[in-house]
Scaffold this motif. Sequence first.
Motif, mmCIF file in Angstrom:
data_model
loop_
_atom_site.group_PDB
_atom_site.id
_atom_site.type_symbol
_atom_site.label_atom_id
_atom_site.label_comp_id
_atom_site.label_asym_id
_atom_site.label_seq_id
_atom_site.Cartn_x
_atom_site.Cartn_y
_atom_site.Cartn_z
ATOM 1 N N ILE A 192 52.117 41.869 51.554
ATOM 2 C CA ILE A 192 51.883 42.545 50.211
ATOM 3 C C ILE A 192 53.105 42.530 49.611
ATOM 4 N N LEU A 193 53.190 42.198 48.362
ATOM 5 C CA LEU A 193 54.306 42.154 47.364
ATOM 6 C C LEU A 193 54.544 43.396 46.576
ATOM 7 N N LEU A 194 53.273 43.997 45.999
ATOM 8 C CA LEU A 194 53.431 45.004 45.248
ATOM 9 C C LEU A 194 52.108 45.947 45.255
ATOM 10 N N VAL A 195 52.467 47.177 45.350
ATOM 11 C CA VAL A 195 51.182 48.090 45.304
ATOM 12 C C VAL A 195 51.522 49.128 44.193
ATOM 13 N N THR A 196 50.153 49.340 43.145
ATOM 14 C CA THR A 196 50.693 50.277 42.213
ATOM 15 C C THR A 196 49.248 50.895 41.906
ATOM 16 N N ARG A 197 49.209 52.086 41.007
ATOM 17 C CA ARG A 197 48.221 52.771 40.750
ATOM 18 C C ARG A 197 48.160 52.930 39.253
ATOM 19 N N ASN A 250 43.170 56.621 45.593
ATOM 20 C CA ASN A 250 42.680 55.716 46.351
ATOM 21 C C ASN A 250 42.419 54.689 45.335
ATOM 22 N N ARG A 251 42.596 54.558 44.091
ATOM 23 C CA ARG A 251 42.439 53.380 43.239
ATOM 24 C C ARG A 251 43.755 52.587 43.206
ATOM 25 N N ARG A 275 46.766 36.727 46.385
ATOM 26 C CA ARG A 275 45.701 37.175 45.597
ATOM 27 C C ARG A 275 46.071 38.385 45.099
ATOM 28 N N VAL A 276 45.072 39.008 44.036
ATOM 29 C CA VAL A 276 45.382 40.318 43.440
ATOM 30 C C VAL A 276 43.992 41.064 43.757
ATOM 31 N N ILE A 277 44.247 42.276 44.411
ATOM 32 C CA ILE A 277 43.305 43.024 45.022
ATOM 33 C C ILE A 277 43.191 44.534 44.450
ATOM 34 N N GLN A 278 41.965 44.731 44.016
ATOM 35 C CA GLN A 278 41.690 46.018 43.379
ATOM 36 C C GLN A 278 40.831 46.767 44.350
ATOM 37 N N ILE A 279 41.371 48.169 44.910
ATOM 38 C CA ILE A 279 40.793 48.896 45.713
ATOM 39 C C ILE A 279 40.222 50.178 44.953
ATOM 40 N N SER A 280 38.999 50.723 45.146
ATOM 41 C CA SER A 280 38.710 52.100 44.742
ATOM 42 C C SER A 280 37.711 52.657 45.733
ATOM 43 N N GLY A 281 37.563 53.946 45.519
ATOM 44 C CA GLY A 281 36.478 54.634 46.513
ATOM 45 C C GLY A 281 37.364 55.506 47.473
ATOM 46 N N VAL A 282 36.873 56.696 47.769
ATOM 47 C CA VAL A 282 37.412 57.681 48.783
ATOM 48 C C VAL A 282 36.843 57.349 50.199
ATOM 49 N N LEU A 283 35.716 57.488 50.210
ATOM 50 C CA LEU A 283 35.018 57.605 51.676
ATOM 51 C C LEU A 283 34.480 56.159 51.717
ATOM 52 N N SER A 284 33.442 55.646 50.764
ATOM 53 C CA SER A 284 33.118 54.488 50.556
ATOM 54 C C SER A 284 34.202 53.527 49.684
ATOM 55 N N LYS A 285 34.092 52.082 50.033
ATOM 56 C CA LYS A 285 35.330 51.350 49.307
ATOM 57 C C LYS A 285 34.764 50.348 48.342
ATOM 58 N N ASP A 286 35.080 50.131 47.435
ATOM 59 C CA ASP A 286 34.829 48.820 46.618
ATOM 60 C C ASP A 286 36.065 48.032 46.425
ATOM 61 N N VAL A 287 35.946 46.890 47.024
ATOM 62 C CA VAL A 287 37.146 45.854 46.861
ATOM 63 C C VAL A 287 36.859 44.905 46.005
ATOM 64 N N VAL A 288 37.646 44.255 45.013
ATOM 65 C CA VAL A 288 37.270 43.164 44.241
ATOM 66 C C VAL A 288 38.953 42.507 44.248
ATOM 67 N N ASP A 289 38.849 41.293 44.713
ATOM 68 C CA ASP A 289 40.011 40.413 44.392
ATOM 69 C C ASP A 289 39.946 39.373 43.890
ATOM 70 N N ASP A 327 46.832 52.839 54.079
ATOM 71 C CA ASP A 327 47.820 51.525 54.522
ATOM 72 C C ASP A 327 46.878 50.849 55.464
ATOM 73 N N ASN A 328 46.403 51.401 56.487
ATOM 74 C CA ASN A 328 45.709 50.743 57.628
ATOM 75 C C ASN A 328 44.592 49.741 56.976
ATOM 76 N N TYR A 329 43.772 50.449 56.135
ATOM 77 C CA TYR A 329 42.939 49.947 55.323
ATOM 78 C C TYR A 329 43.229 48.601 54.596
ATOM 79 N N ILE A 330 44.251 48.807 53.794
ATOM 80 C CA ILE A 330 44.884 47.662 53.156
ATOM 81 C C ILE A 330 45.388 46.461 54.181
ATOM 82 N N GLN A 331 45.925 46.798 55.011
ATOM 83 C CA GLN A 331 46.393 45.816 56.291
ATOM 84 C C GLN A 331 45.202 45.058 56.786
ATOM 85 N N ASP A 332 44.169 45.662 56.686
ATOM 86 C CA ASP A 332 42.857 45.086 57.569
ATOM 87 C C ASP A 332 42.349 44.162 56.696
#
Length: 209
Positions: free
Chosen positions: A16-21, A81-82, A90-104, A3-8
Motif C-alpha cells: 500500500i502506497l496511499l490510503v485516502t477517503r 469505510n469508503r 493497482r488502484v482499489i476502491q472499497i465501500s460498504g460497512v458490513l457487506s463490501k464492494d471492491v473495485v480495482d 486494515d486487516n480486510y485491506i491486507q487480505d
Amino acid sequence: MADNYIQDLLGENERILLVTRQHWFVLFSNILMEILLIVLLVAGVTAAQMFFPLVPLVSFGYILVLVPLAGMIRDILVWSNRQYIVTNRRVIQISGVLSKDVVDSSLEKVNDVKMSQSFFGRLFNYGDIEILTASEMGVNNFRYIGDPIKFKTAMLNAKEGMSFDEMGIHSQPAEDIPVMIAKLDELRKKGIISEAEFQRKKSDLLAKM
C-alpha cells in the motif's frame, strides 16, 4: 478490522502506497441535518421539562434523539469505510460497512488520470479524480477525495515503478543499465519500491553488464 480486510486483498509483494477517503466536507454535509435535529430535539425536550416539570412522560422525548443519532452513526460508518487505495500494482476502491464492494484497476491498464478542482476544492484541498483505463470498466470516477494531487502523484509514481519489473530489466541494453539503476534508486527514495526490491533489481541489472 478495516486494515486487516485491506491486507487480505493484497497480492504477493503488493504494498500500500496511499490510503485516502472523500473529503470531510462530504461527511459534514451528510450529517448536518441530523446534527440539527438532535440539537432541536434536545432543546425542545429540555424546554418542555422546564414548563411541565410534573409530567414524567416528557423525559421520554429524549428517546426520539436516537433516530437522527442512529442515522448520523450510519453516515459516519459509510464515509469511513469508503476508501481509495493506491498500491504498487493497482488502484482499489472499497465501500460498504458490513457487506463490501471492491473495485480495482490495474496500473498497467491505466491510460490517463484526470484531476479537476473547483475554487473551493483548491481552497479546502479536495477534488475529483477520473481514471481512464483499457479495461471493461473504461472510466473510474472518484468524487470529492481529499488531497487529490497527492493521490494522482502516488498513482503516477507507482505506474512508473511498474516499468522496472523483471522483464523490463532483462530487455535493457547494457549501456542503459547505470541509468536504470539511478532511476531505481529514485523510486526507492520515494518509497515506491522497497530496499529489498531495489537491491534485487540492482543485482539483476549488474548481472546484465
